[in-house]
Design an enzyme around this catalytic site. Sequence first.
Site, mmCIF file in Angstrom:
data_model
loop_
_atom_site.group_PDB
_atom_site.id
_atom_site.type_symbol
_atom_site.label_atom_id
_atom_site.label_comp_id
_atom_site.label_asym_id
_atom_site.label_seq_id
_atom_site.Cartn_x
_atom_site.Cartn_y
_atom_site.Cartn_z
ATOM 1 N N HIS A 96 0.996 -1.045 -0.120
ATOM 2 C CA HIS A 96 -0.001 0.029 0.095
ATOM 3 C C HIS A 96 0.993 1.240 0.088
ATOM 4 O O HIS A 96 2.019 1.358 0.906
ATOM 5 C CB HIS A 96 -0.919 0.059 1.111
ATOM 6 N N ASP A 141 2.914 -6.876 2.997
ATOM 7 C CA ASP A 141 1.885 -5.957 3.588
ATOM 8 C C ASP A 141 2.287 -4.917 4.271
ATOM 9 O O ASP A 141 1.888 -4.198 5.244
ATOM 10 C CB ASP A 141 1.166 -6.900 4.749
ATOM 11 N N GLY A 150 -1.605 -1.308 10.737
ATOM 12 C CA GLY A 150 -0.564 -1.495 9.706
ATOM 13 C C GLY A 150 0.747 -1.291 10.045
ATOM 14 O O GLY A 150 1.048 -0.707 11.070
#
Length: 449
Positions: free
Chosen positions: A79, A321, A340
């Site tokens: 991301h 991730d 996160g």
Amino acid sequence: MSGDILRGAPPHAGSTAYINARIIDPTADKEYDGAVLISDGKIADFGPSLFASGAPYGIESVDCRGLYLAPGLVDARVHTGEPGEEHKETLESAGVAAAVGGITSMVLLPDNEPPFDDASLIEFVARRARLIKLTNMYAYGALTAGLEGKELAEMGLLAEAGAVAFTDADHAVGNAQVLRRALYYAKAFDALIVHLPQEPTLSGGHMTSGEMATRLGLSGNPPLAEAIMVERDIRLVEMTGGRLHLSKISTAESVKAIAAAKARGLKISCDTAPPYFALNDLAVGDYRTFGKLVPPLRSERDREAIVEGLKRGVIDAIVSDHRPQDQDSKRVPFAQAEPGGIGLETLLPVSLELVHNKQLSLPHLFQRLSAAPAGLFGLPGGKLAKGAPADLVLFDPDLAWKIDRVDFWSKTKNSPFDERPVQGKVMATIVGGRTIYRHDSFTPAAAAA
């Protein structure tokens, strides 16, 4: 920060031989002393007997001095904040961090502002990647419009624009009918659906259920929230005959269910991330927000099951991730903190713990870091093969160092592995024959034959 980003460095005009290397060939499941010849940005030749007596005249040679040379890492879950939250991470800063981490290709999640449910945003990523000239960048298309889990996105148009797979990122699709339709529809163009298995009504807690959550007074996210969704998704694959990839597997029950589904011949694959095989819920410690992730860090029993799933090949791939969060998102009470952690620069060294602990061989590790994700998502890298892109990582698997958030190249520093001692350091990252990163201890002068 100890190294140089060689932005836009042109490849050598002729051929380049990387000699005196310890070669990791994940596809052939081999490890040997040898060399790799690169020409025009592609692998021209490789093997144990190649240039045993040195590179011939006219070919530039790089002496690897016994360091390990392997296909570059293919990270299928990244991301960034661009577009929408560039203060957290841009495509450029993510590309730099990936280069430092030995990642030569990465697939970007679609949960940006706006989300990647429009073909123009897939094309935007491709244009930016060409301008940045660092790692290869690909994009997921959104699975549902606005990532809302209600109506399917225009998957056909997104695929034509270059989307490599479809997902709603960390938004689980709670509506089984929507996911069923997606699996049916994706069959028309053999597309891969990627899903995070977290039952929405059960997974709202701040950490995994158990003794630690009780002690800290935090609401729990039970492992059952994942297992229920894994079982449901397996049934939908059985019904539709579609292809499904389950992401960030974190529990023992999920590993067991996926193993059984694969044994039945269903088109199921899955990945996990380093926090789920290297950490457990004790890492949350004294309300440590760097340890707040989705899914949450699980029990030691679950962690051991994830390691076993990697050993047995039930878990196909390892992803970073990478999810950057700024200080305002993390320096708050645990219950208010955004979940996160960043992971591009720590993906390889933390994964190498599986090798140092004798749980995986190096070829098996790179099957999960490079070859398998490239194969699952139809990407050209991830392997040693004549004519394949010269996307490689040169690394020292034994170099000991301590992870320190101050040294990260990423814009944000929210690593669950901050202050962790590790072994393994990237010495150089090569993309399409170009060296885009070089560690200070591996200088051109020292490397030249």
